[in-house]
Design a protein around this motif. Structure first.
Motif, mmCIF file in Angstrom:
data_model
loop_
_atom_site.group_PDB
_atom_site.id
_atom_site.type_symbol
_atom_site.label_atom_id
_atom_site.label_comp_id
_atom_site.label_asym_id
_atom_site.label_seq_id
_atom_site.Cartn_x
_atom_site.Cartn_y
_atom_site.Cartn_z
ATOM 1 N N GLU A 39 -9.197 -57.628 38.126
ATOM 2 C CA GLU A 39 -9.951 -56.473 37.631
ATOM 3 C C GLU A 39 -9.707 -56.282 36.136
ATOM 4 O O GLU A 39 -10.635 -56.037 35.357
ATOM 5 N N LEU A 40 -8.452 -56.403 35.730
ATOM 6 C CA LEU A 40 -8.093 -56.203 34.323
ATOM 7 C C LEU A 40 -8.622 -57.320 33.425
ATOM 8 O O LEU A 40 -8.819 -57.109 32.233
ATOM 9 N N LYS A 41 -8.864 -58.483 33.995
ATOM 10 C CA LYS A 41 -9.371 -59.615 33.219
ATOM 11 C C LYS A 41 -10.894 -59.651 33.158
ATOM 12 O O LYS A 41 -11.465 -60.024 32.127
ATOM 13 N N GLU A 42 -11.546 -59.276 34.264
ATOM 14 C CA GLU A 42 -12.977 -59.537 34.394
ATOM 15 C C GLU A 42 -13.864 -58.307 34.278
ATOM 16 O O GLU A 42 -15.075 -58.447 34.106
ATOM 17 N N ASN A 43 -13.295 -57.114 34.379
ATOM 18 C CA ASN A 43 -14.099 -55.900 34.267
ATOM 19 C C ASN A 43 -14.238 -55.540 32.792
ATOM 20 O O ASN A 43 -13.371 -54.899 32.194
ATOM 21 N N ASP A 44 -15.345 -55.957 32.177
ATOM 22 C CA ASP A 44 -15.535 -55.774 30.737
ATOM 23 C C ASP A 44 -15.577 -54.303 30.338
ATOM 24 O O ASP A 44 -15.083 -53.922 29.267
ATOM 25 N N ASP A 45 -16.187 -53.463 31.184
ATOM 26 C CA ASP A 45 -16.239 -52.030 30.874
ATOM 27 C C ASP A 45 -14.832 -51.439 30.852
ATOM 28 O O ASP A 45 -14.486 -50.646 29.968
ATOM 29 N N LEU A 46 -14.018 -51.830 31.814
ATOM 30 C CA LEU A 46 -12.640 -51.354 31.873
ATOM 31 C C LEU A 46 -11.849 -51.823 30.661
ATOM 32 O O LEU A 46 -11.097 -51.057 30.046
ATOM 33 N N ALA A 48 -12.940 -52.659 27.713
ATOM 34 C CA ALA A 48 -13.401 -51.994 26.483
ATOM 35 C C ALA A 48 -12.939 -50.535 26.441
ATOM 36 O O ALA A 48 -12.491 -50.046 25.396
ATOM 37 N N GLU A 49 -13.032 -49.851 27.564
ATOM 38 C CA GLU A 49 -12.690 -48.428 27.619
ATOM 39 C C GLU A 49 -11.214 -48.185 27.315
ATOM 40 O O GLU A 49 -10.864 -47.223 26.628
ATOM 41 N N PHE A 50 -10.347 -49.076 27.805
ATOM 42 C CA PHE A 50 -8.904 -48.865 27.657
ATOM 43 C C PHE A 50 -8.262 -49.804 26.639
ATOM 44 O O PHE A 50 -7.046 -49.822 26.496
ATOM 45 N N GLY A 51 -9.078 -50.569 25.938
ATOM 46 C CA GLY A 51 -8.570 -51.386 24.841
ATOM 47 C C GLY A 51 -7.625 -52.492 25.268
ATOM 48 O O GLY A 51 -6.647 -52.786 24.562
ATOM 49 N N ILE A 52 -7.894 -53.114 26.410
ATOM 50 C CA ILE A 52 -7.033 -54.193 26.885
ATOM 51 C C ILE A 52 -7.210 -55.423 25.996
ATOM 52 O O ILE A 52 -8.325 -55.910 25.806
ATOM 53 N N VAL A 53 -6.105 -55.904 25.441
ATOM 54 C CA VAL A 53 -6.150 -57.020 24.499
ATOM 55 C C VAL A 53 -5.786 -58.337 25.160
ATOM 56 O O VAL A 53 -6.528 -59.316 25.093
ATOM 57 N N LYS A 54 -4.622 -58.385 25.805
ATOM 58 C CA LYS A 54 -4.196 -59.642 26.402
ATOM 59 C C LYS A 54 -3.088 -59.430 27.424
ATOM 60 O O LYS A 54 -2.455 -58.368 27.482
ATOM 61 N N PHE A 55 -2.859 -60.477 28.210
ATOM 62 C CA PHE A 55 -1.752 -60.523 29.151
ATOM 63 C C PHE A 55 -0.569 -61.202 28.469
ATOM 64 O O PHE A 55 -0.669 -62.358 28.061
ATOM 65 N N VAL A 65 0.698 -56.312 30.390
ATOM 66 C CA VAL A 65 -0.572 -56.229 29.661
ATOM 67 C C VAL A 65 -0.396 -55.384 28.414
ATOM 68 O O VAL A 65 0.282 -54.361 28.433
ATOM 69 N N ARG A 66 -1.015 -55.837 27.327
ATOM 70 C CA ARG A 66 -0.973 -55.087 26.066
ATOM 71 C C ARG A 66 -2.361 -54.563 25.728
ATOM 72 O O ARG A 66 -3.368 -55.245 25.896
ATOM 73 N N CYS A 67 -2.395 -53.322 25.213
ATOM 74 C CA CYS A 67 -3.648 -52.706 24.762
ATOM 75 C C CYS A 67 -3.710 -52.731 23.235
ATOM 76 O O CYS A 67 -2.721 -53.018 22.554
ATOM 77 N N ASP A 68 -4.873 -52.392 22.681
ATOM 78 C CA ASP A 68 -5.094 -52.568 21.245
ATOM 79 C C ASP A 68 -4.277 -51.614 20.375
ATOM 80 O O ASP A 68 -4.149 -51.836 19.161
ATOM 81 N N ASP A 69 -3.709 -50.563 20.955
ATOM 82 C CA ASP A 69 -2.869 -49.647 20.171
ATOM 83 C C ASP A 69 -1.380 -49.942 20.344
ATOM 84 O O ASP A 69 -0.536 -49.176 19.899
ATOM 85 N N GLY A 70 -1.069 -51.056 21.009
ATOM 86 C CA GLY A 70 0.326 -51.440 21.199
ATOM 87 C C GLY A 70 0.921 -51.019 22.527
ATOM 88 O O GLY A 70 2.014 -51.466 22.882
ATOM 89 N N TYR A 71 0.233 -50.161 23.275
ATOM 90 C CA TYR A 71 0.719 -49.746 24.591
ATOM 91 C C TYR A 71 0.778 -50.941 25.528
ATOM 92 O O TYR A 71 -0.142 -51.766 25.567
ATOM 93 N N GLU A 72 1.854 -51.047 26.289
ATOM 94 C CA GLU A 72 2.026 -52.125 27.251
ATOM 95 C C GLU A 72 2.406 -51.557 28.614
ATOM 96 O O GLU A 72 3.058 -50.504 28.692
ATOM 97 N N PHE A 73 1.997 -52.246 29.655
ATOM 98 C CA PHE A 73 2.420 -51.858 30.999
ATOM 99 C C PHE A 73 2.754 -53.100 31.816
ATOM 100 O O PHE A 73 2.257 -54.199 31.553
ATOM 101 N N ARG A 74 3.628 -52.887 32.799
ATOM 102 C CA ARG A 74 4.112 -53.974 33.654
ATOM 103 C C ARG A 74 3.954 -53.592 35.118
ATOM 104 O O ARG A 74 4.273 -52.466 35.513
ATOM 105 N N ILE A 75 3.461 -54.533 35.932
ATOM 106 C CA ILE A 75 3.353 -54.340 37.376
ATOM 107 C C ILE A 75 4.040 -55.522 38.058
ATOM 108 O O ILE A 75 3.739 -56.682 37.762
#
Length: 214
Positions: A39-46, A48-55, A65-75
């Motif tokens: 979902e995090l890789k293929e949902n383009d709307d998601l 763009a909305e949350f600024g997902i940059v890369k794994f 996962v890292r977002c464009d403002d530097g926020y990261e999360f781990r699962i």
């Protein structure tokens, strides 16, 4: 389902950045994590909305996962009774532990295994979270002495002494009463009656109650 969307909401809305997902086996937990990663890789709307940059990490048992403002999360994905003590990330233990279908039909039939699971949950899983960690468990009650049955019993206690807040859902009001349908868009009365009849034909009406009224 519920686990998928709840974890995504928690990490993307920044309620919690360190999550551990637990299922009855590591394989099942990794499958859930794989769906979340997809979902995090293929949902383009998601994205763009949350600024997902890369794994930063992308494996069967862990994603970061890292977002464009530097926020990261781990699962993380783990199976019950695996080693979980000492798990940390950026110096912090998980702040959300989510159990999904932690019990299996065969396992709950054995009293020693039921006791072993409860001991692991109380001695290893819950204590490994950091202070203030939220523990949330989704599943179907498979036995009157199961982990979930005990949690539901605790949830019915006086709020001053109970440990768990619980919710219980049925597909419809009762075995013979098809009012108050929980999810009519997916299972209307006609579909539910047909499913119930299949269980009756297999001489397992209790199986319908377990899977659809529980």
């Amino acid at each position: 389902g519920l686990t998928h969307t709840f974890i995504l909401a928690c990490v993307l809305f920044r309620y919690e950045s360190h999550v551990m997902l637990v299922s009855s086996s590591e394989e099942l937990a990794m499958g859930q994590l794989g769906d979340i990663a997809k979902e995090l890789k293929e949902n383009d709307d998601l994205r763009a909305e949350f600024g997902i940059v890369k794994f930063l990490t992308d494996s069967k048992g862990e994603i970061i996962v890292r977002c464009d403002d530097g926020y990261e999360f781990r699962i993380l994905a783990r199976g019950v009774e695996q080693r979980v003590r000492g798990i940390k990330w950026n110096g912090r233990r998980p702040g959300l532990i989510l159990g999904d279908d932690m019990e299996e039909d065969e396992q709950v039939e054995n009293a020693a295994r039921r006791k072993k699971l409860r001991k692991w949950v109380n001695r290893a899983m819950i204590p490994m979270g950091r202070r203030g960690c939220k523990v949330r468990i989704h599943g179907t009650i498979l036995h009157q002495d199961s982990l979930l049955a005990g949690i539901m019993a605790d949830g019915r206690k006086d709020p001053a002494v109970r440990l768990w807040h619980t919710l219980f859902f049925r597909a419809h009001k009762s075995y013979d009463d098809f009012t108050e349908i929980l999810w009519p868009e997916a299972f209307d009365e006609k579909a539910l009656r047909a499913i119930r009849q299949r269980y009756i034909n297999d001489q397992d009406p209790a199986g319908y109650s377990q899977e659809y009224l529980n």
